[in-house]
Enzyme design. Structure first.
Site, PDB file in Angstrom:
ATOM      1  CE  LYS A  43      -4.178   1.700   2.294  1.00 49.92           C
ATOM      2  NZ  LYS A  43      -5.132   1.478   3.400  1.00 49.92           N
ATOM      3  CD  GLU A  71     -19.253  -3.561   8.556  1.00 52.31           C
ATOM      4  OE1 GLU A  71     -18.425  -2.690   8.222  1.00 52.31           O
ATOM      5  OE2 GLU A  71     -19.418  -4.638   7.925  1.00 52.31           O
ATOM      6  NE  ARG A 115     -21.499  -4.251   4.069  1.00 49.15           N
ATOM      7  CZ  ARG A 115     -20.377  -4.694   3.511  1.00 49.15           C
ATOM      8  NH1 ARG A 115     -19.207  -4.272   3.944  1.00 49.15           N
ATOM      9  NH2 ARG A 115     -20.418  -5.567   2.532  1.00 49.15           N
TER      10      ARG A 115
END
Length: 623
Positions: free
Chosen positions: A255, A341, A369
């Protein structure tokens, strides 16, 4: 600062790229030079616009390789979350518009179907790509759109159950599908959990253990170097030529790759403001007040110092929710469960059933969610889970996918739920204390993104009386009842209306459920016009107020009633101010509604004048 850049050429290679078809006639050396230019261009754009830099830099080579090997847009390229799609957008005809990235009228920071045929599936939430990709693949098999399907999913997104549900289904169906695992050991924060550990071990011993994916019905290839453009092209060409069923290519990436400031940052420059390329210094405005997120975290730390049963839970958003601050003080009581979640909610329910006081800190848009778990595992059992709902209302550049519009409606209709909204940061401190003290069932409190209003903060939070609002400013003719952080706009509208001789009462509801029916009825009975204001969708606070008034038989014309909510549409990205302007929820919209309504009623009635104690002239509505 170190930066991988392309050698200077007479004509920049990017200037020759009008679409992916131009990549397919380039040789390997040219593609490698183009990768350097694409990386530099991405950095240059985001330095001026802000946005998701680190994730985009990590997929420069992957993006080029996919578009070179596959026939996009006939072949469908689906980016999971899609915050890494900036290089993809540059290569697919949107380069000239990229300096308007995440601004009103500009390209979205995520893929969006209406923006380009190269965006076959919109995203911004995590772990949806394999499910959507399998849908495209089956549509192809059943006579729908032709072409291959390529899904790029990060290792962090693999921590969500939905990704495994899709892998399970795809492996069983056995249809041709390409999944590229973009493994950089990070989502927004470093990836957590057993899956992250497994992938790290798999990357450390290539070729030794691929049993999981193969047992799930996928042909596994890798791990490969995700920054070796030539190797990626070779791998993808071979897989495309030989694949008959689902394939997983495991690519190891970094990243922020190619930009020292990003690679050295703790979050690898996941989301940045505008910045100076040479120094990496981000140009952030000086905050007038601490952010709501930091206020929440600080208040929760104080409550946890008094009560060892308080637990903090988040779903891969430690820094975004302030749980990272809580962790520094109470590492054994902070849990990041990954991008999960649903699990976070039921995990919190189990903790509550076990005698703990869990605070589940999740953005409004992501809490959606876990709604089934909220209903079945929390509300149905009456468990005292505390939901700290960040990013309530409109959120600016991240656009409609991240707007917190629906939580009031989807929580307030659940039996036994207490639903609060903070009007400023001092109220937020009190609501944290209220939630900590509340053991009678589930409770939630919502608060916006960004900095507070600058009001003085209490030394410690004081639990609020459940279901009781407050009068902030007393007036007479018009009552403005605010639920949430539009209270400041209501107070500004009051000052505007005072110039027209219209006295206004401003009240802070604090609670949508239980509703302060005494306050609602008093405001309704003693004013000429009663207006509710909220930064949520229809079916929320206003619906509860109207339902109560109708149930009591009070909507008989004695007092005009108006509601201001978010409009019944999704509002595209812009600044927060522009979005609220479009939504009609700023002070001047409130003041205009009041003036137009009173003008339509013919000015003030004798009844209103009795309450005002003075005559107010007829209001002229501006053209």
């Amino acid at each position: 600062m170190g930066l991988i850049s392309a050698p200077v050429t007479a004509t920049p290679l990017l200037d020759r790229v009008t679409g992916p078809q131009d990549l397919r006639i380039m040789d390997r050396d040219t593609l490698i030079r183009l990768a350097g230019e694409l990386r530099a261009e991405t950095i240059n754009i985001v330095s001026q616009t802000g946005g998701h830099l680190g994730s985009s830099l990590g997929v420069i080579e992957l993006t080029l390789a996919i578009h070179t090997v596959f026939d996009t847009p006939r072949d469908k390229l689906i980016w999971d979350v899609s915050h890494q799609c900036y290089p993809h957008k540059i290569l697919t005809g949107r380069r000239e518009k990229m300096l308007e990235l995440r601004k009103k009228g500009g390209p979205s920071g995520f893929t969006r179907r209406t923006e380009s045929p190269f965006d076959p599936f919109g995203a911004a939430h995590s772990s949806t790509s394999i499910s959507a990709g399998l849908g495209f693949a089956m549509a192809r098999e059943l006579g729908g759109d032709p072409g291959d399907v390529v899904c790029v999913i990060g290792d962090g997104a693999m921590s969500a159950g939905m990704a495994f549900e899709a892998i399970n289904n795809a492996g069983a169906l056995g249809k041709r599908l390409f999944v590229i695992l973009n493994d950089n050991a990070m989502s927004i924060s470093p990836s957590t959990g057993a899956i992250a550990t497994y992938l790290a071990e798999l990357g450390a011993r290539p070729g030794e253990d691929r049993s999981f994916f193969e047992q799930m019905g996928f042909t596994y290839h890798g791990p490969v170097d995700g920054h070796d453009l030539g190797g990626l092209v070779d791998s993808l060409q071979s897989l495309r030529q030989h694949a008959t069923g689902p394939v997983l290519l495991h690519a190891l990436t970094r990243k922020g790759a190619g930009y020292d400031a990003a690679e050295a940052s703790a979050d690898k420059y996941h989301g940045v403001a505008k910045f100076d390329i040479a120094t990496g210094q981000q140009a952030k405005a000086i905050a007038a007040a601490p952010s709501y997120t930091k206020i929440f975290a600080g208040a929760l730390v104080k409550e946890a110092a008094k009560d060892s049963r308080i637990i903090a839970i988040t779903a891969a958003m430690e820094a975004g929710t302030g749980v990272d601050i809580f962790r520094r003080h109470f590492p054994d009581r902070a849990f990041d469960v990954g991008i999960a979640e649903q699990h976070a909610v039921t995990f919190a329910a189990g903790l509550a059933a076990g005698g703990m006081k869990p605070f589940c800190a999740i953005y409004s848009t992501f809490l959606q969610r876990g709604y089934d778990q909220i209903v079945h595992d929390v509300a149905l059992q009456g468990l005292p889970v505390r939901f700290a709902i960040d990013r309530a209302g409109l959120v600016g550049a991240d656009g409609p996918t991240h707007a917190g519009a629906f939580d009031v409606g989807y929580l307030a209709n659940l039996p036994g739920f207490t639903v609060m909204a903070a009007s400023d940061e001092a109220e937020l401190v009190h609501m944290v204390a209220t939630a900590a003290a509340h053991d009678a069932g589930p409770i939630s409190f919502r608060y916006p993104r960004g900095d507070g209003t600058g009001v003085p903060l209490p030394e410690a939070g004081t639990p609020l009386p459940i279901g009781k609002g407050r009068i902030v400013e007393d007036g007479g003719t018009v009552a403005l009842l605010s639920f949430g952080a539009r209270l400041g706009e209501c107070l500004m509208a009051r000052r505007m209306l005072a110039a027209y001789g219209i006295p206004v009462t401003v009240a802070d509801a604090r609670f949508a459920k239980p509703l302060d029916i005494d306050l609602v009825e008093d405001l309704f009975e003693t004013h000429e016009l009663f207006v509710t204001i909220e930064e949520g969708a229809t079916g929320g606070f206003a619906a509860l107020v109207l339902g109560h008034l109708a149930g009591r038989g009070l909507l008989d014309g004695r007092c005009a009633v108006r509601t201001l909510t978010l409009p019944d549409r999704f509002i595209a990205q812009a600044s927060s101010e522009e979005m609220y302007e479009e939504a009609g929820l700023n002070a001047h919209h409130i003041a205009l509604l009041v003036r137009e309504t009173l003008a339509a009623k013919g000015g003030l009635s004798a009844r209103a004048q009795r309450f005002n104690g003075r005559h107010v002239p007829r209001i002229q509505v501006a053209e």
